[in-house]
Design a protein around this motif. Structure first.
Motif, PDB file in Angstrom:
ATOM      1  N   GLN A  97       0.832  -1.205   0.000  1.00 32.23           N
ATOM      2  CA  GLN A  97       0.000   0.000   0.000  1.00 32.23           C
ATOM      3  C   GLN A  97       0.869   1.258   0.000  1.00 32.23           C
ATOM      4  O   GLN A  97       0.599   2.208  -0.746  1.00 32.23           O
ATOM      5  N   ARG A  98       1.908   1.269   0.808  1.00 29.88           N
ATOM      6  CA  ARG A  98       2.804   2.436   0.852  1.00 29.88           C
ATOM      7  C   ARG A  98       3.525   2.630  -0.483  1.00 29.88           C
ATOM      8  O   ARG A  98       3.733   3.762  -0.923  1.00 29.88           O
ATOM      9  N   THR A  99       3.901   1.528  -1.111  1.00 30.17           N
ATOM     10  CA  THR A  99       4.592   1.611  -2.404  1.00 30.17           C
ATOM     11  C   THR A  99       3.646   2.140  -3.471  1.00 30.17           C
ATOM     12  O   THR A  99       4.026   3.000  -4.282  1.00 30.17           O
ATOM     13  N   LEU A 100       2.413   1.648  -3.492  1.00 32.56           N
ATOM     14  CA  LEU A 100       1.426   2.157  -4.450  1.00 32.56           C
ATOM     15  C   LEU A 100       1.176   3.645  -4.227  1.00 32.56           C
ATOM     16  O   LEU A 100       1.072   4.413  -5.192  1.00 32.56           O
ATOM     17  N   ASP A 101       1.108   4.063  -2.964  1.00 32.17           N
ATOM     18  CA  ASP A 101       0.941   5.488  -2.661  1.00 32.17           C
ATOM     19  C   ASP A 101       2.131   6.300  -3.177  1.00 32.17           C
ATOM     20  O   ASP A 101       1.961   7.380  -3.756  1.00 32.17           O
ATOM     21  N   ASP A 121      -8.272   0.646  -3.311  1.00 30.09           N
ATOM     22  CA  ASP A 121      -8.254   2.114  -3.227  1.00 30.09           C
ATOM     23  C   ASP A 121      -6.975   2.692  -3.807  1.00 30.09           C
ATOM     24  O   ASP A 121      -7.013   3.687  -4.548  1.00 30.09           O
ATOM     25  N   GLU A 122      -5.828   2.067  -3.496  1.00 35.55           N
ATOM     26  CA  GLU A 122      -4.555   2.571  -4.006  1.00 35.55           C
ATOM     27  C   GLU A 122      -4.469   2.395  -5.526  1.00 35.55           C
ATOM     28  O   GLU A 122      -3.963   3.279  -6.226  1.00 35.55           O
ATOM     29  N   ILE A 123      -4.966   1.273  -6.033  1.00 34.74           N
ATOM     30  CA  ILE A 123      -4.974   1.053  -7.487  1.00 34.74           C
ATOM     31  C   ILE A 123      -5.886   2.078  -8.152  1.00 34.74           C
ATOM     32  O   ILE A 123      -5.535   2.659  -9.185  1.00 34.74           O
ATOM     33  N   ASP A 124      -7.029   2.338  -7.565  1.00 32.82           N
ATOM     34  CA  ASP A 124      -7.961   3.334  -8.106  1.00 32.82           C
ATOM     35  C   ASP A 124      -7.278   4.700  -8.221  1.00 32.82           C
ATOM     36  O   ASP A 124      -7.440   5.409  -9.216  1.00 32.82           O
ATOM     37  N   GLU A 125      -6.510   5.074  -7.220  1.00 36.34           N
ATOM     38  CA  GLU A 125      -5.803   6.363  -7.225  1.00 36.34           C
ATOM     39  C   GLU A 125      -4.775   6.449  -8.352  1.00 36.34           C
ATOM     40  O   GLU A 125      -4.467   7.542  -8.829  1.00 36.34           O
ATOM     41  N   LEU A 126      -4.233   5.314  -8.770  1.00 35.27           N
ATOM     42  CA  LEU A 126      -3.221   5.316  -9.828  1.00 35.27           C
ATOM     43  C   LEU A 126      -3.827   5.391 -11.229  1.00 35.27           C
ATOM     44  O   LEU A 126      -3.101   5.604 -12.201  1.00 35.27           O
TER      45      LEU A 126
END
Length: 187
Positions: A97-101, A121-126
């Motif tokens: 999660q931190r890496t995706l952020d 959620d993190e994938i959605d943000e990308l």
């Protein structure tokens, strides 16, 4: 001056894939020859998006580090990321999660290798114009990922799309009629 090529970061949640493979597909702990060929995953990423891929393989290593596996990952081009934490702490999930952020601040593309909905959620943000994919087992992938396909998420099956296995897995899947080969069932 030429612009540097984009990179695809391949983030592997090995525990999730191993648990799905053992618990849901094989019904037992996978043997070494039944696990994904992780080099094929990197090769798929490079070929699919025609750019260099960097593999990050996240490992929970609270008590010991599986050095033979770590050395094998290094030999095929992954960066092993061994993690530790408090009992019950999902260190692999937290690190991914931190890496995706952190990737939101970069222009790189991403393929997450996991079925776990903790990353939706993190994938959605990308999904901001870059290429983003999720690889795993389609029948065990968290359904929330499917809702992101219309926003640009690509989904890949480790066995059928990535071809990460040397032998067919004992899976039952819905077969698109254009892929149906009756000879596979007449053995």
């Amino acid at each position: 001056m030429a612009e540097a090529p984009r990179t695809t970061f391949v983030l592997v949640d090995g525990e999730n894939i191993d648990a799905t493979l053992g618990g849901n597909i094989l019904g037992r702990r996978p043997r070494a020859d039944e696990r994904p060929r992780w080099d094929r995953v990197l090769q798929f990423a490079e070929e699919h998006w025609r750019q260099p891929a960097t593999g990050l393989f996240f490992l929970a290593a609270n008590e010991n580090l599986p050095m033979a596996f770590v050395q094998a990952l290094l030999a095929i081009g992954y960066r092993p990321i061994p993690l530790s934490g408090a009992p019950g702490e999902k260190v692999v999930d937290i690190a991914i999660q931190r890496t995706l952020d952190a990737l939101r601040d970069r222009d790189d593309d991403v393929i997450l290798v996991s079925n776990d909905g903790d990353f939706v959620d993190e994938i959605d943000e990308l999904l901001d114009g870059r290429r983003v994919g999720v690889a795993g087992f389609v029948e065990f992938r968290n359904s929330a990922f499917q809702q992101l396909v219309s926003a640009g998420l690509e989904t890949f099956d480790l066995e059928y799309d990535v071809q990460a296995f040397t032998e067919p897995l004992p899976r039952i899947r819905i077969i698109p009629i254009h892929e149906f080969d009756p000879t596979q069932f007449l053995l």
